[in-house]
Design an enzyme around this catalytic site. Structure first.
Site, PDB file in Angstrom:
ATOM      1  N   HIS A 147       0.714  -1.163  -0.020  1.00  0.00           N
ATOM      2  CA  HIS A 147       0.133   0.107  -0.017  1.00  0.00           C
ATOM      3  C   HIS A 147       0.806   1.309   0.060  1.00  0.00           C
ATOM      4  O   HIS A 147       2.093   1.192   0.418  1.00  0.00           O
ATOM      5  CB  HIS A 147      -0.978  -0.157   1.275  1.00  0.00           C
ATOM      6  CG  HIS A 147      -1.719   0.947   1.331  1.00  0.00           C
ATOM      7  ND1 HIS A 147      -1.438   2.462   1.720  1.00  0.00           N
ATOM      8  CD2 HIS A 147      -3.336   0.861   0.940  1.00  0.00           C
ATOM      9  CE1 HIS A 147      -2.843   3.020   2.057  1.00  0.00           C
ATOM     10  NE2 HIS A 147      -3.763   2.400   1.545  1.00  0.00           N
TER      11      HIS A 147
ATOM     12  N   ASP B 269       3.031  -4.655   8.153  1.00  0.00           N
ATOM     13  CA  ASP B 269       1.811  -3.880   8.126  1.00  0.00           C
ATOM     14  C   ASP B 269       0.709  -4.697   8.235  1.00  0.00           C
ATOM     15  O   ASP B 269       0.359  -5.613   7.000  1.00  0.00           O
ATOM     16  CB  ASP B 269       1.870  -3.087   6.837  1.00  0.00           C
ATOM     17  CG  ASP B 269       0.604  -2.221   6.338  1.00  0.00           C
ATOM     18  OD1 ASP B 269      -0.473  -2.630   6.991  1.00  0.00           O
ATOM     19  OD2 ASP B 269       0.540  -1.724   5.216  1.00  0.00           O
TER      20      ASP B 269
ATOM     21  N   GLN C   7      -4.578  -5.258   6.921  1.00  0.00           N
ATOM     22  CA  GLN C   7      -5.585  -6.103   6.325  1.00  0.00           C
ATOM     23  C   GLN C   7      -5.340  -7.435   7.029  1.00  0.00           C
ATOM     24  O   GLN C   7      -6.237  -8.227   6.560  1.00  0.00           O
ATOM     25  CB  GLN C   7      -5.468  -6.128   4.797  1.00  0.00           C
ATOM     26  CG  GLN C   7      -5.438  -5.001   4.177  1.00  0.00           C
ATOM     27  CD  GLN C   7      -7.045  -4.447   4.008  1.00  0.00           C
ATOM     28  OE1 GLN C   7      -7.809  -4.806   4.391  1.00  0.00           O
ATOM     29  NE2 GLN C   7      -7.259  -3.027   3.791  1.00  0.00           N
TER      30      GLN C   7
ATOM     31  N   LYS D  84     -10.403  -0.659  10.322  1.00  0.00           N
ATOM     32  CA  LYS D  84     -10.514  -1.629   9.469  1.00  0.00           C
ATOM     33  C   LYS D  84     -10.892  -2.935   9.961  1.00  0.00           C
ATOM     34  O   LYS D  84     -11.056  -3.907   9.486  1.00  0.00           O
ATOM     35  CB  LYS D  84      -9.280  -1.841   8.579  1.00  0.00           C
ATOM     36  CG  LYS D  84      -9.104  -0.752   7.751  1.00  0.00           C
ATOM     37  CD  LYS D  84      -7.877  -1.020   6.796  1.00  0.00           C
ATOM     38  CE  LYS D  84      -7.056   0.228   6.065  1.00  0.00           C
ATOM     39  NZ  LYS D  84      -8.003   0.585   5.087  1.00  0.00           N
TER      40      LYS D  84
ATOM     41  N   CYS E 229      -4.781   2.580  -3.559  1.00  0.00           N
ATOM     42  CA  CYS E 229      -3.437   3.317  -2.940  1.00  0.00           C
ATOM     43  C   CYS E 229      -2.425   2.121  -3.309  1.00  0.00           C
ATOM     44  O   CYS E 229      -1.616   2.022  -2.377  1.00  0.00           O
ATOM     45  CB  CYS E 229      -3.821   3.369  -1.513  1.00  0.00           C
ATOM     46  SG  CYS E 229      -4.824   4.799  -0.991  1.00  0.00           S
TER      47      CYS E 229
HETATM   48  N1  PLP Z   1      -1.660  -0.896   4.746  1.00  0.00           N
HETATM   49  C1  PLP Z   1      -2.567  -1.524   4.090  1.00  0.00           C
HETATM   50  C2  PLP Z   1      -2.265  -2.890   3.685  1.00  0.00           C
HETATM   51  C3  PLP Z   1      -4.019  -0.956   3.978  1.00  0.00           C
HETATM   52  O1  PLP Z   1      -4.817  -1.621   3.087  1.00  0.00           O
HETATM   53  C4  PLP Z   1      -4.101   0.247   4.370  1.00  0.00           C
HETATM   54  C5  PLP Z   1      -5.442   0.848   4.014  1.00  0.00           C
HETATM   55  O2  PLP Z   1      -6.229   0.441   3.147  1.00  0.00           O
HETATM   56  C6  PLP Z   1      -3.156   0.980   4.818  1.00  0.00           C
HETATM   57  C7  PLP Z   1      -2.115   0.257   5.111  1.00  0.00           C
HETATM   58  C8  PLP Z   1      -3.471   2.493   5.540  1.00  0.00           C
HETATM   59  O3  PLP Z   1      -4.159   2.468   6.385  1.00  0.00           O
HETATM   60  P1  PLP Z   1      -4.973   3.805   7.024  1.00  0.00           P
HETATM   61  O4  PLP Z   1      -5.384   4.463   5.850  1.00  0.00           O
HETATM   62  O5  PLP Z   1      -5.967   3.335   7.916  1.00  0.00           O
HETATM   63  O6  PLP Z   1      -3.503   4.504   7.714  1.00  0.00           O
END
Ligand code: PLP
Length: 425
Positions: free
Chosen positions: A142, A219, A222, A245, A383
């Site tokens: 992401h 990270d 998900q 999420k 993203c």
């Molecule tokens: N990392 C992953 C794999 C994501 O799917 C997302 C958001 O879709 C993020 C990071 C960023 O999350 P946030 O916008 O809640 O900071």
């Protein structure tokens, strides 16, 4: 005078016992937002990877906090401030239990996964990454696990290395390993890809990085909504996730970090609460975790996150994973029958995400037609523009599932896609 009801400070709430079996209709009753029409149809919410809906237990906990406990924390000696502090610190302990972290002080409350990764890049990264050094990520990240490292590498004249993925959307392990070198100062990768649904073999990747003494950030944005995570078993150095999420509120997220690393990192932001003393000559920083929590935090967010964690624990993370796996397999088989549809992301280990494109139809048109049928999916690059480039597309349509989705809703999705074919046929 009435006595103040207090939890002992060292009390770590035991996770609620999981309810055996999985009754999706009962679960759905806990989510008021799902019971509404959209464009004249019963709403089908399949945009859970973007943000998940909140059970009533979370909404009630936030309301209860504001009705009964709200005050600024840590600095007050009065009744409400002590209660609010207890609520906030108890939430931290619940997160500790949820991630199986060794200590509550290893749980830093932040705004989101994005903020957690930026925190590590700007503190650990700025200290340890220098000119000519390397940061290793993967091709399925992401943007929030790309751009913070790019900013760091630009500033430090370091190099961002990217481990490639195959046509199924799986990380190529040999290439990942080959990119771990003497100049690699940190490795960062997603536990589960938001654009592809790939579940990475994180324990294995961490072992390979640790064999070269390279710390690892995972990270988990998900992953935590869909599977049990144990940071001590994984042995990751940092783990990040967002509350929104995983059925909690927006504005709250978590960074887990090992004490040995967090202790040696400089603060991220300066302000109230992150200090133990300030003078114009010298400021002494607070101990963990407060060193990384400058200013008034999102107390109600932490309370809501605790309620979300306890809610999924009641359902049982293994039961959730099993139910969602069945639903994803069902959905994958259903859409595979649709001619002109191409799935993007066909890894052998997947969670919750069904990304696809259709010949001759722009994903935004797919999303718009599905919306008219009351079905919410996400369209765009999610993203993750490098993932789109890897698969030679500008965008995909993405249906992402949660444990409150049903096979009937997947049937509605498949029927909606057929409608798209009719319109563009
Ligand atoms: N990392 C992953 C794999 C994501 O799917 C997302 C958001 O879709 C993020 C990071 C960023 O999350 P946030 O916008 O809640 O900071």
């Amino acid at each position: 005078m009435t006595a103040v009801a207090r939890l002992p400070w060292d009390h770590v709430p035991a996770p609620p016992a999981a309810v055996p079996g999985f009754d999706v209709e009962r679960v759905r009753a806990d989510f008021p937002i799902l019971k509404q029409p959209a464009h004249g149809h019963q709403l089908v919410y399949l945009d859970n990877a973007a943000t998940a809906q909140k059970p009533k237990a979370v909404l009630d906990a936030i309301l209860r906090y504001y009705e009964h406990d709200n005050a600024n924390i840590h600095r007050g000696v009065h009744y409400l401030s002590e209660r609010a502090t207890q609520e906030y610190e108890t939430a931290r302990k619940v997160v500790q239990g949820f991630l199986h972290a060794g200590r509550a002080s290893e749980i830093i409350f932040v705004r989101s996964t994005t903020e957690a990764i930026n925190l590590v890049a700007q503190t650990y990264g700025r200290v340890h990454v220098g000119r000519g050094d390397e940061v290793l990520i993967t091709a399925m990240e992401h943007h929030s696990n790309i751009v913070p490292w790019q900013l760091l590498c630009e500033e430090k004249e370091a190099k961002l290395r990217v481990a490639p993925i195959n046509d199924e959307g799986e990380l190529i392990l040999e290439e990942f390993e080959a990119l771990l070198g003497s100049r690699t100062k940190i490795v960062a990768f997603s536990h589960v890809s938001n654009a592809l649904g790939t579940v990475n073999p994180v324990a294995q990747l961490i072992r390979r990085a640790h064999a070269r003494n390279i710390p690892v950030l995972v990270d988990g944005a998900q992953a935590v909504p869909h599977m049990a995570v144990n940071v001590e078993d994984l042995d990751c150095d940092f783990y990040a996730f967002s509350g929104h999420k995983m059925y909690g509120p927006t504005g709250i997220g978590v960074l887990y970090g090992k004490t040995a690393l967090l202790d040696r990192m400089p603060p991220y932001q300066g302000g109230g609460d992150m200090i133990s003393s300030v003078s114009f000559e010298k400021t002494i920083y607070n101990k963990l975790p407060h060193k990384f929590e400058a200013g008034t935090p999102d107390m109600a967010g932490a309370v809501g996150l605790r309620a979300a964690i306890e809610y999924v624990q009641r359902l049982g993370l293994d039961a959730i994973a099993a139910y969602e796996h069945e639903l994803l397999s069902y959905a994958t088989e259903k859409v595979a029958e649709i001619p002109e549809l191409r799935l993007i992301g066909t890894a052998s280990q997947k969670a919750a995400v069904l990304s696809f494109v259709m010949n001759g139809v722009h994903p935004h048109d797919i999303g718009t037609i599905l919306d008219q049928e009351g079905i919410a999916v996400r369209t765009g690059h999610h993203c993750a523009q490098p993932v789109m480039q890897r698969f030679g597309v500008d965008a995909t349509a993405r249906a992402s599932i949660a444990f409150y989705n049903t096979k009937e809703e997947i049937d509605r999705l498949a029927a909606g896609i057929e409608k798209v074919r009719e319109v563009f046929g």
